[in-house]
Design an enzyme around this catalytic site. Structure first.
Site, PDB file in Angstrom:
ATOM      1  N   HIS A   1       0.823  -1.218   0.000  1.00  0.00           N
ATOM      2  CA  HIS A   1       0.000   0.000   0.000  1.00  0.00           C
ATOM      3  C   HIS A   1       0.850   1.258   0.000  1.00  0.00           C
ATOM      4  O   HIS A   1       2.042   1.228   0.297  1.00  0.00           O
ATOM      5  CB  HIS A   1      -0.973   0.009   1.184  1.00  0.00           C
ATOM      6  CG  HIS A   1      -0.329  -0.026   2.540  1.00  0.00           C
ATOM      7  ND1 HIS A   1       0.393   1.020   3.067  1.00  0.00           N
ATOM      8  CD2 HIS A   1      -0.311  -1.007   3.484  1.00  0.00           C
ATOM      9  CE1 HIS A   1       0.811   0.708   4.273  1.00  0.00           C
ATOM     10  NE2 HIS A   1       0.414  -0.535   4.549  1.00  0.00           N
TER      11      HIS A   1
ATOM     12  N   CYS B   1       2.884  -4.915   6.656  1.00  0.00           N
ATOM     13  CA  CYS B   1       2.642  -4.656   5.229  1.00  0.00           C
ATOM     14  C   CYS B   1       3.918  -4.159   4.549  1.00  0.00           C
ATOM     15  O   CYS B   1       4.948  -3.980   5.177  1.00  0.00           O
ATOM     16  CB  CYS B   1       1.538  -3.613   5.065  1.00  0.00           C
ATOM     17  SG  CYS B   1      -0.070  -4.166   5.661  1.00  0.00           S
TER      18      CYS B   1
END
Length: 175
Positions: free
Chosen positions: A128, A150
């Site tokens: 992301h 992430c």
């Protein structure tokens, strides 16, 4: 102390508002010859490469989970980035961060290892951009690992990745 508390509350309120706003419209898919058929992440180098065959298409400097150097993700909340072979299995154009591609963690072996130890393996591991509204940070976010596991890039890079990475693209995450 009161000023610091006010600043923190202001930052939290801003982040919550921007999370509701979303990322805007995602970019169109890149032409087929510019689309990746493999993503390779090198945690120790803080790099991610999009490949088509053996040809690198793009390389990105990344931030990872704040405990990424302590090995592969083993359970929910350990703030480690997984290691292994997964795939991009869905995408979210309205995520809390600027666009996101979901990594298919946990694989069956990850789930089994965590459950044998009495833990949830966790999930929701994504590639992301920055949290919505924080894009002005640009590449400064790479000065530290700040995600919960992430893989983070700048918003501009995330738009490029979104366009070049179709669903079901394999991703190899190496130590």
């Amino acid at each position: 102390m009161i000023l610091l508390a006010a600043i923190v509350l202001g930052v939290l309120a801003y982040t919550k508002v921007m999370a509701r706003v979303g990322s805007g419209s995602p970019p169109a898919d890149a032409p087929l010859e510019q689309q990746a058929d493999l993503i390779r992440v090198h945690k120790s180098e803080r790099s991610m490469v999009l490949l088509r065959g053996d040809t690198p298409l793009s390389t990105y400097r990344i931030s990872l989970g704040s405990a990424a150097d302590e090995g592969p993700k083993q359970r929910e909340g350990d703030e480690k980035t997984p290691e292994g072979r997964y795939e991009i299995d869905w995408r979210n154009p309205r995520s809390m961060a600027h666009l996101s591609l979901h990594i298919s963690y946990p694989a069956p072996a990850d789930r089994q290892n965590a459950e044998l130890k009495g833990y949830s393996p966790g999930g929701n591991i994504m590639i992301h951009g920055l949290p919505n509204g924080w894009g002005f940070l640009q590449g400064i976010h790479r000065l530290w690992d700040w995600t919960d596991g992430c893989i983070a890039v700048t918003d501009e890079e995330m738009r490029d990745i979104w366009a070049r990475v179709p669903d079901h693209t394999p991703i190899e995450i190496a130590p």
